[in-house]
Design a protein around this motif. Sequence first.
Motif, mmCIF file in Angstrom:
data_model
loop_
_atom_site.group_PDB
_atom_site.id
_atom_site.type_symbol
_atom_site.label_atom_id
_atom_site.label_comp_id
_atom_site.label_asym_id
_atom_site.label_seq_id
_atom_site.Cartn_x
_atom_site.Cartn_y
_atom_site.Cartn_z
ATOM 1 N N ILE A 1 50.211 2.976 10.625
ATOM 2 C CA ILE A 1 49.967 2.069 9.505
ATOM 3 C C ILE A 1 49.668 2.833 8.177
ATOM 4 N N SER A 2 48.929 3.826 8.374
ATOM 5 C CA SER A 2 48.542 4.478 6.903
ATOM 6 C C SER A 2 49.677 5.578 6.355
ATOM 7 N N GLU A 3 50.299 6.331 7.244
ATOM 8 C CA GLU A 3 51.487 7.094 7.001
ATOM 9 C C GLU A 3 50.895 8.032 5.816
ATOM 10 N N PRO A 4 49.987 9.101 6.327
ATOM 11 C CA PRO A 4 49.410 9.935 5.455
ATOM 12 C C PRO A 4 50.453 10.907 4.471
ATOM 13 N N ASN A 5 50.024 11.356 3.465
ATOM 14 C CA ASN A 5 50.699 12.262 2.557
ATOM 15 C C ASN A 5 50.014 13.656 2.785
ATOM 16 N N VAL A 6 48.814 13.626 3.106
ATOM 17 C CA VAL A 6 47.942 14.635 3.848
ATOM 18 C C VAL A 6 47.168 14.506 4.758
ATOM 19 N N LYS B 1 57.429 12.318 3.944
ATOM 20 C CA LYS B 1 58.160 13.310 3.601
ATOM 21 C C LYS B 1 57.277 14.358 2.389
ATOM 22 N N ASN B 2 57.563 15.589 2.693
ATOM 23 C CA ASN B 2 56.951 16.453 1.850
ATOM 24 C C ASN B 2 55.322 16.730 1.704
ATOM 25 N N SER B 3 54.790 16.467 3.016
ATOM 26 C CA SER B 3 53.380 16.117 3.540
ATOM 27 C C SER B 3 52.859 17.637 3.658
ATOM 28 N N ILE B 4 51.376 17.547 3.517
ATOM 29 C CA ILE B 4 50.512 18.654 3.740
ATOM 30 C C ILE B 4 49.638 18.431 4.852
ATOM 31 N N VAL B 5 49.498 19.555 5.708
ATOM 32 C CA VAL B 5 48.856 19.564 6.891
ATOM 33 C C VAL B 5 47.597 20.651 6.570
ATOM 34 N N ILE B 6 46.323 20.290 6.865
ATOM 35 C CA ILE B 6 45.192 21.249 6.723
ATOM 36 C C ILE B 6 44.671 21.207 8.151
ATOM 37 N N ILE B 7 44.610 22.434 8.577
ATOM 38 C CA ILE B 7 44.020 22.676 10.142
ATOM 39 C C ILE B 7 42.732 23.603 10.146
ATOM 40 N N ASN B 8 42.006 23.416 10.814
ATOM 41 C CA ASN B 8 40.733 24.290 11.056
ATOM 42 C C ASN B 8 41.370 25.389 12.108
ATOM 43 N N ASN C 1 57.929 23.184 9.749
ATOM 44 C CA ASN C 1 58.380 22.633 8.620
ATOM 45 C C ASN C 1 57.594 22.055 7.622
ATOM 46 N N LYS C 2 56.254 22.117 7.856
ATOM 47 C CA LYS C 2 55.449 21.300 7.022
ATOM 48 C C LYS C 2 54.372 22.383 6.126
ATOM 49 N N LYS C 3 54.127 22.025 5.123
ATOM 50 C CA LYS C 3 53.276 22.950 4.219
ATOM 51 C C LYS C 3 51.888 22.884 4.920
ATOM 52 N N ILE C 4 51.339 24.194 5.149
ATOM 53 C CA ILE C 4 50.050 24.031 6.078
ATOM 54 C C ILE C 4 49.124 25.048 5.338
ATOM 55 N N PHE C 5 47.690 24.414 5.430
ATOM 56 C CA PHE C 5 46.771 25.189 4.844
ATOM 57 C C PHE C 5 45.711 25.404 5.825
#
Length: 271
Positions: A173-178, A211-218, A233-237
């Motif tokens: 439903i929300s389709e995140p960008n981040v 598309k071109n989303s960002i993933v942030i992981i602990n 293939n995601k940009k990850i922090f």
Amino acid sequence: MIPMSLKKIASITNGELYGKNITIHHISINSKKIVPNTLFIALKGDKFDGNVFIEEAIKKGCCAVITNQKIISFISYIIVENTTIALGQIANSLRNTIQPKILAITGSCGKTSVKEMTASILQKKNNIIYTMNNENNHIGVPITLLKLKEIDKYGLIELGANNPGDIRYISNISEPNVALINNIYHSHLAGFKSLLGISKEKSEIFSYLKKNSIVIINLDSHHLSQWKKKIKNKKIFYFSIEKKKQAIFLLLILRFIHIKHVLSCIHQLEK
């Protein structure tokens, strides 16, 4: 929310419209919270049936109803197969019409605090919407997204789960960008049986990333290996507490490089 015609809503929800094609400006699932030009959605669950409140919603002044059954009414209404799913479909349509940046947060604990802190920062310079209190489920998330207006730049959405499939549904439903997974720890084990089960469920936040989303992981989270395919293939922090020594070492290196660069620029200017 932005105004929508009942004809468009019927198309979004694969429903059948009865009555006039009017424009609605508000949506409510609470028959006591009706204002002019409101569409009332009669949600139905295992322990409640919103259809019993349709008459009250009409008396309060709603201009249309979404239900899963035929009703005797002088106002327009739309019949759908599942009113809860219809709520999510309308919210998703609005999300993709306005196109704000959606930041989605999940995790075993601390996600509400992270959401509140992030919201306090973003709203200083931007128009935003965000999930209030603990409205982080299959009903609360769509209700939050329905608050979107054309001026909103960000949507900050907290995603909670008690059972398998919850995160996937509200991510769709929300389709995140981040997307941020705050942590994976022992919580809600009754619904997921193990830490591995929790990790798999939380990773569903990656299923419907834009598309071109960002993933942030602990990095301190359990079972990170389970997420490799979904974040490929995601940009990850990354961030970490247990691995803070490595993080501090990297920070010192970067700071040293930055200082050397600044000194070099000053030296060139003095020439």
